[in-house]
Enzyme design. Structure first.
Site, PDB file in Angstrom:
ATOM      1  N   LYS A  11      33.788  29.003  -5.592  1.00  0.00           N
ATOM      2  CA  LYS A  11      34.250  30.352  -5.917  1.00  0.00           C
ATOM      3  C   LYS A  11      35.517  30.699  -5.122  1.00  0.00           C
ATOM      4  O   LYS A  11      35.907  29.956  -4.207  1.00  0.00           O
ATOM      5  CB  LYS A  11      33.116  31.338  -5.641  1.00  0.00           C
ATOM      6  N   TYR A  51      28.458  34.675 -16.747  1.00  0.00           N
ATOM      7  CA  TYR A  51      27.399  35.430 -16.067  1.00  0.00           C
ATOM      8  C   TYR A  51      26.677  36.392 -17.013  1.00  0.00           C
ATOM      9  O   TYR A  51      26.132  37.400 -16.560  1.00  0.00           O
ATOM     10  CB  TYR A  51      27.985  36.194 -14.879  1.00  0.00           C
ATOM     11  N   ASN A 114      29.041  33.962  -1.870  1.00  0.00           N
ATOM     12  CA  ASN A 114      28.215  32.802  -1.480  1.00  0.00           C
ATOM     13  C   ASN A 114      28.868  31.469  -1.813  1.00  0.00           C
ATOM     14  O   ASN A 114      28.215  30.445  -1.868  1.00  0.00           O
ATOM     15  CB  ASN A 114      26.789  32.939  -2.018  1.00  0.00           C
ATOM     16  N   HIS A 117      28.905  28.083  -7.074  1.00  0.00           N
ATOM     17  CA  HIS A 117      27.962  28.201  -8.193  1.00  0.00           C
ATOM     18  C   HIS A 117      27.474  26.812  -8.567  1.00  0.00           C
ATOM     19  O   HIS A 117      28.236  25.851  -8.521  1.00  0.00           O
ATOM     20  CB  HIS A 117      28.676  28.811  -9.408  1.00  0.00           C
ATOM     21  N   GLU A 128      27.784  25.897 -19.697  1.00  0.00           N
ATOM     22  CA  GLU A 128      28.853  26.128 -18.724  1.00  0.00           C
ATOM     23  C   GLU A 128      29.955  25.078 -18.839  1.00  0.00           C
ATOM     24  O   GLU A 128      31.136  25.394 -18.697  1.00  0.00           O
ATOM     25  CB  GLU A 128      28.246  26.204 -17.319  1.00  0.00           C
TER      26      GLU A 128
HETATM   27  P1  DAT Z   1      22.831  31.540  -8.197  1.00  0.00           P
HETATM   28  O1  DAT Z   1      24.325  31.676  -7.992  1.00  0.00           O
HETATM   29  O2  DAT Z   1      22.149  31.029  -6.952  1.00  0.00           O
HETATM   30  O3  DAT Z   1      22.475  30.786  -9.431  1.00  0.00           O
HETATM   31  P2  DAT Z   1      22.102  33.958  -9.643  1.00  0.00           P
HETATM   32  O4  DAT Z   1      22.354  33.203 -10.909  1.00  0.00           O
HETATM   33  O5  DAT Z   1      20.810  34.674  -9.517  1.00  0.00           O
HETATM   34  O6  DAT Z   1      22.261  33.031  -8.359  1.00  0.00           O
HETATM   35  O7  DAT Z   1      23.252  35.043  -9.423  1.00  0.00           O
HETATM   36  C1  DAT Z   1      24.590  34.720  -9.747  1.00  0.00           C
HETATM   37  C2  DAT Z   1      25.483  35.307  -8.687  1.00  0.00           C
HETATM   38  O8  DAT Z   1      25.384  36.730  -8.720  1.00  0.00           O
HETATM   39  C3  DAT Z   1      25.114  34.923  -7.250  1.00  0.00           C
HETATM   40  O9  DAT Z   1      25.620  33.666  -6.873  1.00  0.00           O
HETATM   41  C4  DAT Z   1      25.717  36.044  -6.479  1.00  0.00           C
HETATM   42  C5  DAT Z   1      25.521  37.248  -7.389  1.00  0.00           C
HETATM   43  N1  DAT Z   1      24.279  37.959  -7.053  1.00  0.00           N
HETATM   44  C6  DAT Z   1      23.016  37.593  -7.368  1.00  0.00           C
HETATM   45  N2  DAT Z   1      22.123  38.464  -6.890  1.00  0.00           N
HETATM   46  C7  DAT Z   1      22.843  39.414  -6.254  1.00  0.00           C
HETATM   47  C8  DAT Z   1      22.514  40.601  -5.539  1.00  0.00           C
HETATM   48  N3  DAT Z   1      21.256  41.002  -5.393  1.00  0.00           N
HETATM   49  N4  DAT Z   1      23.534  41.310  -4.993  1.00  0.00           N
HETATM   50  C9  DAT Z   1      24.814  40.937  -5.140  1.00  0.00           C
HETATM   51  N5  DAT Z   1      25.201  39.825  -5.792  1.00  0.00           N
HETATM   52  C10 DAT Z   1      24.225  39.081  -6.344  1.00  0.00           C
HETATM   53 MG    MG Z   2      22.644  31.238 -11.418  1.00  0.00          MG
END
Ligand code: DAT
Ligand code: MG
Length: 139
Positions: A11, A51, A114, A117, A128
């Site tokens: 990212k 997303y 974080n 991805h 994707e």
């Molecule tokens: P991952 O990236 O581990 O697959 P995800 O698909 O649940 O996680 O979420 C996609 C992204 O969205 C994640 O990397 C960061 C953001 N995100 C997820 N949960 C969040 C939250 N509670 N607050 C802020 N950002 C969040």
């Molecule tokens: Mg995810």
């Protein structure tokens, strides 16, 4: 052993912080092969499609703003059990829960930033890779 593919994306903060090389090295050392990789900008349309499962959640707009804010490094990786192994190397979504030794556990402190991805299923990989690399499927 059957090799499969997964999609990972460093990212914008990971690219800005110069972590692309370290992250690629980790995947190569683990046994993955890079199939395709590119630095690119993600526009809003691509971010919202990538997303789409999070549309409507309170963090969605911030997430789209973030992922479109600067260049990302998009990668197709190939290896044994690619999705599960890449996800375990990436670590928990919230870096507060990510173990040291994982990418998020070593480089990230906030769930909003974080740094990487990784696709979460075979279906996500297909979707994707199509979004980020189009019809091309590497060499
Ligand atoms: P991952 O990236 O581990 O697959 P995800 O698909 O649940 O996680 O979420 C996609 C992204 O969205 C994640 O990397 C960061 C953001 N995100 C997820 N949960 C969040 C939250 N509670 N607050 C802020 N950002 C969040
Ligand atoms: Mg995810």
């Amino acid at each position: 052993l059957e090799k499969t593919r997964t999609f990972v994306m460093v990212k914008p903060d990971g690219v800005q912080r110069g972590l692309v090389g370290d992250i690629v090295k980790r995947f190569e050392q683990r046994g993955f092969r890079l199939v395709e990789a590119k630095i690119m900008r993600v526009d809003r349309a691509l971010a919202e499609r990538h997303y789409s499962q999070h549309q409507g959640k309170p963090f969605f707009e911030e997430l789209v703003d973030y992922i479109t804010s600067d260049s990302v490094f998009a990668v197709i990786l190939e290896g044994v059990n690619a999705v599960a192994i890449a996800r375990s190397m990436i670590g928990a979504t919230n870096p507060a829960a990510a173990l040291s030794g994982t990418i998020r556990g070593d480089y990230a402190t906030s769930v909003e930033y974080n740094i990487i991805h990784g696709s979460d299923s075979a279906e996500s990989v297909e979707r994707e890779i199509a979004l980020f690399f189009g019809a091309s499927d590497g060499v």
